[in-house]
Enzyme design. Structure first.
Site, PDB file in Angstrom:
ATOM      1  N   ASN A 127       0.875  -1.166   0.000  1.00 15.07           N
ATOM      2  CA  ASN A 127       0.000   0.000   0.000  1.00 15.07           C
ATOM      3  C   ASN A 127       0.912   1.215   0.000  1.00 15.07           C
ATOM      4  O   ASN A 127       1.487   1.568   1.037  1.00 15.07           O
ATOM      5  CB  ASN A 127      -0.911   0.002   1.227  1.00 15.07           C
ATOM      6  CG  ASN A 127      -1.830   1.220   1.264  1.00 15.07           C
ATOM      7  OD1 ASN A 127      -1.785   2.081   0.383  1.00 15.07           O
ATOM      8  ND2 ASN A 127      -2.663   1.295   2.281  1.00 15.07           N
ATOM      9  N   VAL A 128       1.084   1.843  -1.147  1.00 13.84           N
ATOM     10  CA  VAL A 128       2.055   2.939  -1.245  1.00 13.84           C
ATOM     11  C   VAL A 128       1.660   4.133  -0.392  1.00 13.84           C
ATOM     12  O   VAL A 128       2.475   5.027  -0.145  1.00 13.84           O
ATOM     13  CB  VAL A 128       2.268   3.385  -2.713  1.00 13.84           C
ATOM     14  CG1 VAL A 128       2.871   2.259  -3.540  1.00 13.84           C
ATOM     15  CG2 VAL A 128       0.988   3.910  -3.332  1.00 13.84           C
ATOM     16  N   SER A 158       1.602  13.581 -15.160  1.00 12.26           N
ATOM     17  CA  SER A 158       0.508  13.539 -16.132  1.00 12.26           C
ATOM     18  C   SER A 158       0.464  14.867 -16.853  1.00 12.26           C
ATOM     19  O   SER A 158       0.908  15.896 -16.316  1.00 12.26           O
ATOM     20  CB  SER A 158      -0.834  13.271 -15.435  1.00 12.26           C
ATOM     21  OG  SER A 158      -1.920  13.486 -16.332  1.00 12.26           O
ATOM     22  N   TYR A 166      -6.198  15.083  -8.525  1.00 15.09           N
ATOM     23  CA  TYR A 166      -5.257  14.407  -9.426  1.00 15.09           C
ATOM     24  C   TYR A 166      -4.248  15.397  -9.997  1.00 15.09           C
ATOM     25  O   TYR A 166      -3.039  15.134 -10.021  1.00 15.09           O
ATOM     26  CB  TYR A 166      -6.043  13.720 -10.540  1.00 15.09           C
ATOM     27  CG  TYR A 166      -5.238  12.781 -11.402  1.00 15.09           C
ATOM     28  CD1 TYR A 166      -4.908  11.503 -10.940  1.00 15.09           C
ATOM     29  CD2 TYR A 166      -4.822  13.143 -12.678  1.00 15.09           C
ATOM     30  CE1 TYR A 166      -4.183  10.622 -11.728  1.00 15.09           C
ATOM     31  CE2 TYR A 166      -4.106  12.272 -13.480  1.00 15.09           C
ATOM     32  CZ  TYR A 166      -3.788  11.015 -12.998  1.00 15.09           C
ATOM     33  OH  TYR A 166      -3.073  10.148 -13.781  1.00 15.09           O
ATOM     34  N   ALA A 218      -3.320  18.267  -8.755  1.00 13.31           N
ATOM     35  CA  ALA A 218      -2.433  18.739  -7.680  1.00 13.31           C
ATOM     36  C   ALA A 218      -1.346  17.711  -7.387  1.00 13.31           C
ATOM     37  O   ALA A 218      -0.169  18.061  -7.218  1.00 13.31           O
ATOM     38  CB  ALA A 218      -3.248  19.020  -6.425  1.00 13.31           C
ATOM     39  N   ILE A 232      -4.249   7.795 -22.446  1.00 16.47           N
ATOM     40  CA  ILE A 232      -3.723   6.449 -22.675  1.00 16.47           C
ATOM     41  C   ILE A 232      -4.862   5.434 -22.639  1.00 16.47           C
ATOM     42  O   ILE A 232      -5.733   5.503 -21.767  1.00 16.47           O
ATOM     43  CB  ILE A 232      -2.662   6.077 -21.618  1.00 16.47           C
ATOM     44  CG1 ILE A 232      -1.588   7.171 -21.533  1.00 16.47           C
ATOM     45  CG2 ILE A 232      -2.044   4.719 -21.937  1.00 16.47           C
ATOM     46  CD1 ILE A 232      -0.843   7.434 -22.818  1.00 16.47           C
TER      47      ILE A 232
END
Length: 250
Positions: free
Chosen positions: A66-67, A145, A158, A160, A191
């Site tokens: 779990n990162v 991204s 996302y 941020a 993608i």
């Protein structure tokens, strides 16, 4: 065999871009730790890879992580180094989305994306980098991204996180570069993954129309960018953000 003798950790490696990267790195001679929160998908992917051509060489392993939890990341890195004996490459690929307009975004949505997409990159790099510094060489590739560069409606969290990754990449390039560790980022555009496959056809057509190349990118397009930044061919590339978006940001 551009990665012969190298050991790589690839987060979010059980599917999509991550899995394409695992396969490509294996083909290029690396030993790879596929790490992911989805244990079932990860174990299935590893068994599939081993049934092909990577089992006898003990090239690939799966580690659940779990990162978003520092202790889980520290344990994962230690497990990989104990198994393979060293660490040369880290690809911080794991990420999630929980999109919503600012007025409707919940605190849970905000924290979930920041915890995985930003804090996760920090934790993985914090615990992986010392192994590279110790040997005086390494490659760290962070996944930003195009929305981290230009922003996007409905993706405050996302955008941020991905913008933050760019800031961390440039900072670490300065901190670790003179110690022999190159740090770079890849900023994918649209993608074609399982996530986009679930979108309505008209939405996909609108997305493609915005791209000068008139197609969505493939996971392999991003994996090949990772490969370049992980290989010796990029030894003088440090602190860059490689936009792999078909020209979307032009």
């Amino acid at each position: 065999m551009r990665l012969a003798g190298k050991v790589a950790i690839i987060t979010g490696g059980a599917s999509g871009i991550g899995l394409a990267t695992v396969r490509l790195f294996l083909l290029e001679g690396a030993r790879v730790a596929m790490v992911d929160y989805n244990e079932e998908a990860g174990l299935q992917a590893v068994e599939q890879l081993k049934s092909e051509q990577f089992g006898e060489q003990d090239q690939v392993m799966f580690v659940k992580v779990n990162v978003a939890e520092a202790s889980s990341v520290e344990s994962m890195v230690n497990t990989v180094v104990e198994r393979f004996g060293t660490l040369d490459i880290l690809v911080n690929n794991a990420g999630i989305t929980k999109d919503s307009m600012l007025s409707k975004m919940t605190l849970e949505q905000w924290h979930a994306v920041i915890d995985v997409n930003l804090n996760g990159v920090f934790y993985c790099t914090k615990y992986a980098a010392p192994h590279m510094v110790q040997k005086g060489k390494g490659k760290i590739i962070n996944t930003s991204s195009i929305v981290g560069v230009s922003g996007n409606i409905g993706q405050t969290n996302y955008s941020a996180a991905k913008a933050g990754i760019i800031g961390m990449t440039k900072t670490w390039a300065k901190e670790l570069g003179f110690k022999g560790v190159n740090v770079n980022a890849v900023a994918p555009g649209f993608i074609a993954t399982g996530m986009t496959a679930a979108m309505p056809e008209n939405v996909l057509e609108q997305m493609q129309a915005k791209v000068p190349l008139r197609r969505l990118g493939s996971p392999l397009d991003i994996a090949q960018a990772y490969l370049f930044l992980a290989s010796e061919e990029s030894n003088y590339v440090n602190g860059t953000v490689l936009e792999v978006d078909g020209g979307l940001a032009i």
